[in-house]
Design a protein around this motif. Sequence first.
Motif, PDB file in Angstrom:
ATOM      1  N   PHE A  99       3.660  46.715  67.331  1.00  0.00           N
ATOM      2  CA  PHE A  99       4.484  46.656  68.539  1.00  0.00           C
ATOM      3  C   PHE A  99       4.432  45.260  69.155  1.00  0.00           C
ATOM      4  N   LEU A 100       3.221  44.727  69.319  1.00  0.00           N
ATOM      5  CA  LEU A 100       3.072  43.402  69.938  1.00  0.00           C
ATOM      6  C   LEU A 100       3.675  42.313  69.060  1.00  0.00           C
ATOM      7  N   SER A 101       3.503  42.429  67.752  1.00  0.00           N
ATOM      8  CA  SER A 101       4.076  41.432  66.840  1.00  0.00           C
ATOM      9  C   SER A 101       5.590  41.433  66.916  1.00  0.00           C
ATOM     10  N   LYS A 102       6.190  42.617  66.956  1.00  0.00           N
ATOM     11  CA  LYS A 102       7.652  42.700  67.066  1.00  0.00           C
ATOM     12  C   LYS A 102       8.123  42.144  68.402  1.00  0.00           C
ATOM     13  N   LEU A 103       7.385  42.419  69.454  1.00  0.00           N
ATOM     14  CA  LEU A 103       7.731  41.912  70.779  1.00  0.00           C
ATOM     15  C   LEU A 103       7.684  40.378  70.786  1.00  0.00           C
ATOM     16  N   LYS A 104       6.678  39.814  70.125  1.00  0.00           N
ATOM     17  CA  LYS A 104       6.540  38.364  70.080  1.00  0.00           C
ATOM     18  C   LYS A 104       7.678  37.723  69.279  1.00  0.00           C
ATOM     19  N   GLU A 105       8.187  38.434  68.273  1.00  0.00           N
ATOM     20  CA  GLU A 105       9.248  37.894  67.417  1.00  0.00           C
ATOM     21  C   GLU A 105      10.597  37.858  68.131  1.00  0.00           C
ATOM     22  N   GLN A 106      10.758  38.716  69.130  1.00  0.00           N
ATOM     23  CA  GLN A 106      12.040  38.772  69.829  1.00  0.00           C
ATOM     24  C   GLN A 106      12.263  37.493  70.625  1.00  0.00           C
ATOM     25  N   HIS A 107      13.486  37.058  70.642  1.00  0.00           N
ATOM     26  CA  HIS A 107      13.827  35.868  71.422  1.00  0.00           C
ATOM     27  C   HIS A 107      14.190  36.286  72.839  1.00  0.00           C
ATOM     28  N   ASN A 108      13.813  35.457  73.785  1.00  0.00           N
ATOM     29  CA  ASN A 108      14.139  35.754  75.185  1.00  0.00           C
ATOM     30  C   ASN A 108      15.615  35.623  75.445  1.00  0.00           C
TER      31      ASN A 108
END
Length: 108
Positions: A99-108
Amino acid sequence: MQQRIENIVKILDEKKAEEIQVFDMSDKDYFVKQVVIATTMGERHALSLTDDLKEKLKPLGEQFLGIESSGEWVVCDLGDILLHLMSQQYRARYNIEEFLSKLKEQHN
């Protein structure tokens, strides 16, 4: 912040927590800046780790704003750092790392 994380990881490592991972969430729209996840050997080990963290970090100025415990999973809220101490089974089941890895991969 880096010194605080190093202190936490050192304590966890010395007390035999396994698979310690740190996620830097400071550049994401997440409610904490850092997340630390570690695997415990069970409920007693998790509670012992929590006691050791409090004993060693409070004199360094850390504030434990909240601690939630449910046998297999302890969450410690340090304001801008969140600690998850989980049994192997819970860690595999909930897979917070993904979950955290996917969240980090998302662009703002």
